[in-house]
Design a protein around this motif. Structure first.
Motif, PDB file in Angstrom:
ATOM      1  N   TYR A   1      74.615  39.100  31.773  1.00  0.00           N
ATOM      2  CA  TYR A   1      75.089  40.270  31.040  1.00  0.00           C
ATOM      3  C   TYR A   1      73.913  40.872  30.279  1.00  0.00           C
ATOM      4  O   TYR A   1      72.909  40.207  30.026  1.00  0.00           O
ATOM      5  CB  TYR A   1      76.214  39.892  30.061  1.00  0.00           C
ATOM      6  CG  TYR A   1      75.790  38.975  28.935  1.00  0.00           C
ATOM      7  CD1 TYR A   1      75.441  39.475  27.683  1.00  0.00           C
ATOM      8  CD2 TYR A   1      75.730  37.593  29.110  1.00  0.00           C
ATOM      9  CE1 TYR A   1      75.050  38.642  26.644  1.00  0.00           C
ATOM     10  CE2 TYR A   1      75.335  36.746  28.085  1.00  0.00           C
ATOM     11  CZ  TYR A   1      75.004  37.269  26.850  1.00  0.00           C
ATOM     12  OH  TYR A   1      74.604  36.435  25.830  1.00  0.00           O
TER      13      TYR A   1
ATOM     14  N   HIS B   1      77.438  44.786  28.833  1.00  0.00           N
ATOM     15  CA  HIS B   1      77.471  45.293  30.202  1.00  0.00           C
ATOM     16  C   HIS B   1      77.437  44.099  31.167  1.00  0.00           C
ATOM     17  O   HIS B   1      76.534  43.260  31.096  1.00  0.00           O
ATOM     18  CB  HIS B   1      76.259  46.195  30.470  1.00  0.00           C
ATOM     19  CG  HIS B   1      76.003  47.202  29.389  1.00  0.00           C
ATOM     20  ND1 HIS B   1      76.604  48.446  29.367  1.00  0.00           N
ATOM     21  CD2 HIS B   1      75.221  47.150  28.274  1.00  0.00           C
ATOM     22  CE1 HIS B   1      76.199  49.116  28.303  1.00  0.00           C
ATOM     23  NE2 HIS B   1      75.356  48.347  27.617  1.00  0.00           N
TER      24      HIS B   1
ATOM     25  N   VAL C   1      82.296  47.335  32.235  1.00  0.00           N
ATOM     26  CA  VAL C   1      82.356  46.558  33.473  1.00  0.00           C
ATOM     27  C   VAL C   1      81.867  47.427  34.625  1.00  0.00           C
ATOM     28  O   VAL C   1      82.427  48.493  34.889  1.00  0.00           O
ATOM     29  CB  VAL C   1      83.791  46.059  33.751  1.00  0.00           C
ATOM     30  CG1 VAL C   1      83.787  45.047  34.901  1.00  0.00           C
ATOM     31  CG2 VAL C   1      84.419  45.446  32.506  1.00  0.00           C
ATOM     32  N   SER C   2      80.851  46.950  35.325  1.00  0.00           N
ATOM     33  CA  SER C   2      80.186  47.779  36.332  1.00  0.00           C
ATOM     34  C   SER C   2      80.840  47.724  37.702  1.00  0.00           C
ATOM     35  O   SER C   2      80.509  48.508  38.574  1.00  0.00           O
ATOM     36  CB  SER C   2      78.710  47.365  36.455  1.00  0.00           C
ATOM     37  OG  SER C   2      78.608  46.010  36.852  1.00  0.00           O
TER      38      SER C   2
ATOM     39  N   THR D   1      79.297  42.477  35.257  1.00  0.00           N
ATOM     40  CA  THR D   1      80.081  42.739  36.460  1.00  0.00           C
ATOM     41  C   THR D   1      81.501  42.190  36.302  1.00  0.00           C
ATOM     42  O   THR D   1      81.792  41.413  35.387  1.00  0.00           O
ATOM     43  CB  THR D   1      79.448  42.064  37.681  1.00  0.00           C
ATOM     44  OG1 THR D   1      79.495  40.637  37.504  1.00  0.00           O
ATOM     45  CG2 THR D   1      78.008  42.515  37.879  1.00  0.00           C
ATOM     46  N   THR D   2      82.361  42.574  37.237  1.00  0.00           N
ATOM     47  CA  THR D   2      83.727  42.040  37.248  1.00  0.00           C
ATOM     48  C   THR D   2      83.710  40.524  37.386  1.00  0.00           C
ATOM     49  O   THR D   2      84.451  39.822  36.692  1.00  0.00           O
ATOM     50  CB  THR D   2      84.522  42.656  38.420  1.00  0.00           C
ATOM     51  OG1 THR D   2      84.486  44.073  38.320  1.00  0.00           O
ATOM     52  CG2 THR D   2      85.963  42.166  38.410  1.00  0.00           C
ATOM     53  N   GLU D   3      82.873  40.005  38.274  1.00  0.00           N
ATOM     54  CA  GLU D   3      82.828  38.558  38.476  1.00  0.00           C
ATOM     55  C   GLU D   3      82.415  37.848  37.189  1.00  0.00           C
ATOM     56  O   GLU D   3      83.044  36.861  36.776  1.00  0.00           O
ATOM     57  CB  GLU D   3      81.873  38.178  39.602  1.00  0.00           C
ATOM     58  CG  GLU D   3      81.843  36.664  39.830  1.00  0.00           C
ATOM     59  CD  GLU D   3      80.752  36.222  40.784  1.00  0.00           C
ATOM     60  OE1 GLU D   3      80.925  35.159  41.402  1.00  0.00           O
ATOM     61  OE2 GLU D   3      79.729  36.925  40.910  1.00  0.00           O
TER      62      GLU D   3
END
Length: 287
Positions: free
Chosen positions: A266, A245, A201-202, A247-249
Motif C-alpha cells: 500500500y 492507496h 482502491v485501485s 488494490t482490491t486484493e
C-alpha cells in the motif's frame, strides 16, 4: 467515485453472487490434485480441504440440517469459543478425503441455492436465526456471500490460482469494508477529531470512500462520511487527510485478517502512522 462494479443489493443479485462464489469453490476443489488438499491456507490452522469442509458444513447448518457432533481437540489456532464452534464442521470431516468433501459440497449446493431462490422472503424480510432475531433475508445472504468469498480467496491464494477479484462477491466485501471505516477510524484506530481518512482502491473493484472524525455531543469521537463517492467534497483540500492507496486484493486480504500489514502493498498520502493504525484495525472477518 462510485464503486465499480457495484455491489448487488437485490435478492436475485445477492443469490447469484453467493452461488457464483460457492460454485467457484467447487470448481477449484475438483481441479485439485490429491496433494493440494493438504496445502496450508492463510486461514490459521486450515488446509485447502478444511476450507471446503467449513463451507459445506456451514451451508448444511444454515439449511437446517443437524451437525455431526464431534469432540474438537485443543488446536493452537482455536483462541475463542466461536472458533471452536466453527471447527466442528471441519473436525467432522477429518476422516474424509478432499475429493469426498468437494463431492459433498457439489451435491448439496444446487439444492441449497434452489431453496434460496424458491423462498418467498424479500431482502427486508426478517428471518431471525443464527445472526440474531432481527436478521433479514438480505442480511443473511450478505453474510454468506462474505464468508464464501473470503474462503474462495483463501483457496486461490493457497493454490496460486488468482481470480474473481472483480466478482459481485468481491464488490460486496469491499462495500463492507468501506461501510466499517467510520467505526474503525474513530474507535478502533483512535484517529483524532479533525482528521480525515480516505481509502482509495485501485481495482479490480474500484472504489473510494472517506471519513472525517468529529467529536459527538457525548464527547466521544465518531466517524462522519466525508463524501458520497463522487468528487472531492467542498473544502476537502483544507482538511487534514490521510489517504491509503491499495488494490482490491490487498484491501480484502487485510480486512479478512489473512495478512499482516507488513505483508500487503500500500502507499500513503498523509500521515503514515495514522494509515498504519487504520490498516491494523481494519479486520472485519474473524474466521
Amino acid at each position: 467515485m462510485p464503486m465499480h462494479p457495484a455491489a448487488p443489493d437485490d435478492r436475485t443479485g445477492l443469490i447469484d453472487a453467493f452461488d457464483h462464489s460457492v460454485q467457484s469453490i467447487i470448481d477449484l476443489g475438483f481441479s485439485c490434485r490429491d496433494a493440494d488438499f493438504d496445502l496450508q491456507t492463510e486461514c490459521p490452522g486450515w488446509t485447502v480441504k478444511d476450507q471446503i469442509s467449513h463451507v459445506v458444513g456451514s451451508e448444511k447448518s444454515f439449511a437446517g440440517l443437524p451437525r455431526v457432533e464431534v469432540t474438537v481437540p485443543d488446536y493452537p489456532h482455536l483462541h475463542h469459543d466461536f472458533a471452536r464452534f466453527v471447527e466442528v464442521d471441519v473436525e467432522a470431516r477429518r476422516g474424509l478425503t478432499g475429493r469426498e468433501v468437494v463431492a459433498e459440497l457439489a451435491e448439496f449446493h444446487p439444492r441449497r441455492v434452489a431453496e434460496l431462490r424458491e423462498s418467498d422472503a424479500d431482502v427486508d424480510t426478517v428471518i431471525g436465526g443464527f445472526f440474531g432475531p432481527d436478521t433479514t433475508f438480505g442480511g443473511h445472504l450478505h453474510r454468506r456471500i462474505v464468508d464464501a468469498w473470503v474462503h474462495e480467496q483463501d483457496l486461490r491464494a493457497a493454490l496460486d490460482r488468482p481470480g474473481n477479484l472483480d466478482s459481485p462477491s468481491a464488490a460486496v466485501f469491499t462495500a463492507d469494508i468501506l461501510a466499517a471505516l467510520p467505526r474503525i477510524a474513530a474507535r478502533a484506530a483512535g484517529v483524532g477529531p479533525g482528521h480525515a481518512v480516505v481509502i482509495d482502491v485501485s481495482g479490480p473493484v474500484v472504489a473510494r470512500d472517506g471519513v472525517l472524525v468529529v467529536t459527538g455531543d457525548d464527547g466521544r469521537p465518531y466517524g462522519e462520511t466525508l463524501f458520497s463517492g463522487h468528487d472531492r467534497p467542498d473544502g476537502e483540500e483544507q482538511l487534514d487527510v490521510t489517504s491509503i492507496h491499495l488494490t482490491t486484493e490487498a484491501l480484502t486480504r487485510r480486512a479478512a485478517g489473512r495478512r499482516p500489514v507488513d505483508e500487503i502493498h500500500y502507499t500513503v498520502t498523509g500521515d503514515e502512522d495514522i494509515a498504519r493504525r487504520v490498516l491494523e484495525a481494519l479486520v472485519v472477518v474473524t474466521h
